[in-house]
Design an enzyme around this catalytic site. Structure first.
Site, PDB file in Angstrom:
ATOM      1  N   LYS A   8      37.519  48.593  36.490  1.00 45.02           N
ATOM      2  CA  LYS A   8      37.609  48.405  35.256  1.00 45.02           C
ATOM      3  C   LYS A   8      36.991  47.087  34.973  1.00 45.02           C
ATOM      4  O   LYS A   8      36.659  46.078  35.916  1.00 45.02           O
ATOM      5  CB  LYS A   8      38.982  48.169  34.650  1.00 45.02           C
ATOM      6  CG  LYS A   8      39.610  46.930  35.358  1.00 45.02           C
ATOM      7  CD  LYS A   8      40.558  46.184  34.175  1.00 45.02           C
ATOM      8  CE  LYS A   8      41.269  45.185  34.588  1.00 45.02           C
ATOM      9  NZ  LYS A   8      40.185  44.010  35.102  1.00 45.02           N
ATOM     10  N   ASP A 134      47.709  44.064  36.441  1.00 47.86           N
ATOM     11  CA  ASP A 134      46.700  45.311  36.053  1.00 47.86           C
ATOM     12  C   ASP A 134      47.033  46.775  36.522  1.00 47.86           C
ATOM     13  O   ASP A 134      46.470  47.770  36.099  1.00 47.86           O
ATOM     14  CB  ASP A 134      45.230  44.815  37.020  1.00 47.86           C
ATOM     15  CG  ASP A 134      44.485  43.719  36.095  1.00 47.86           C
ATOM     16  OD1 ASP A 134      44.973  43.302  34.944  1.00 47.86           O
ATOM     17  OD2 ASP A 134      43.542  43.306  36.608  1.00 47.86           O
TER      18      ASP A 134
END
Length: 273
Positions: A8, A134
């Site tokens: 990401k 995350d």
């Protein structure tokens, strides 16, 4: 079972406050990036789960790896056997691309499917949150406006598929402690959730990563890479997370072979699945 765990990027990262528990309040856009680690999960008759790693070396003890912790987390509550996890590590380490978190979350999803645990996405998200800040993002794996300590998500309609993204990863490691030591938390005068709706060519005037200022002072090469990407024609460029990867968004696919002097160049790939 073979899984493709994607990276990401952070589009904007605002460090807005320090909490009493030592964590920081953040605002950021998390966007999936098609650079992949490859994970194979095999059921085994062994007493304990094992992990093998090819590709990038992951520092630390194997027992501390989030992939094994993901299995242990589910094994506490479900009667699942030991597994062998084979990981081909292709997402660079310490890059701000969330590779380790992605691996852990994809292992959770893989175990859920392999052993038919029938866990819902919200349930998997709660397990992922126990593994790291995350990790929950990679359960739904869709663009979000992230707040809190990076675990409170609001889905946003952001699609960058018509653009081309590239990542430059130099031989620089920025620790999380180092990154936070150089940033002064303060409310931002930019509403990131609104700014992301601006035309992409305006992002560079409004959307910034608060870690860049101090980290660029310590590692001028990172600023040099970002400036060079803009000179090459990038519409938007930024450091991802606390670094050290620098990504750029272009109108069209670019040959960035000259950037190999700075480090490794990554081009996202489309999976034919």
């Amino acid at each position: 079972m073979i899984l493709f765990a994607n990276a990401k990027i952070n589009i904007g990262l605002q460090v807005v406050a320090r909490r009493t528990d030592g964590y920081h309040e953040l605002n950021s856009i998390f966007y999936p990036l098609p650079i992949y680690d490859i994970i194979e999960i095999l059921e085994t008759d062994a007493q304990d789960s094992t992990l093998t790693i090819q590709g990038y070396h992951i520092p630390g003890e194997f027992a501390d790896n989030l992939c094994l912790k993901a299995h242990a987390l589910l094994k506490k509550e479900f009667d699942i056997p030991a597994v062998r996890i084979d990981l081909i590590k292709q997402i660079p380490i310490g890059a701000g691309l969330g590779g380790g978190s992605a691996d852990a979350s994809f292992v959770l999803k893989g175990l859920n499917e392999l052993f038919k645990l029938n866990l819902t996405s919200p349930q998997l998200t709660r397990y992922a949150a126990k593994l790291g800040a995350d990790c929950p993002f990679f359960i739904a794996n869709t663009p979000v406006f992230a707040t809190g300590i990076g675990t409170d998500f609001k889905e946003i309609p952001l699609d960058l598929n018509e653009y081309h993204i590239a990542v430059i990863m130099p031989d620089i490691h920025v620790s999380t402690v180092e990154a936070y030591s150089g940033v002064k938390p303060m409310p931002s005068d930019v509403n990131l959730e609104e700014a992301i709706r601006l035309p992409i060519q305006e992002w560079k005037f409004h959307i910034r990563n608060d870690f860049e200022e101090s980290i660029f002072e310590r590692y001028p090469l990172l600023k040099e890479i970002k400036d060079a990407l803009y000179h090459k024609g990038a519409i938007y460029s930024s450091m991802s997370g606390s670094g050290a990867a620098i990504y750029a968004i272009f109108w069209e696919k670019m040959d960035l072979s000259e950037f190999s002097k700075y480090g490794k160049v990554y081009y996202p790939v489309a999976l034919d699945r």
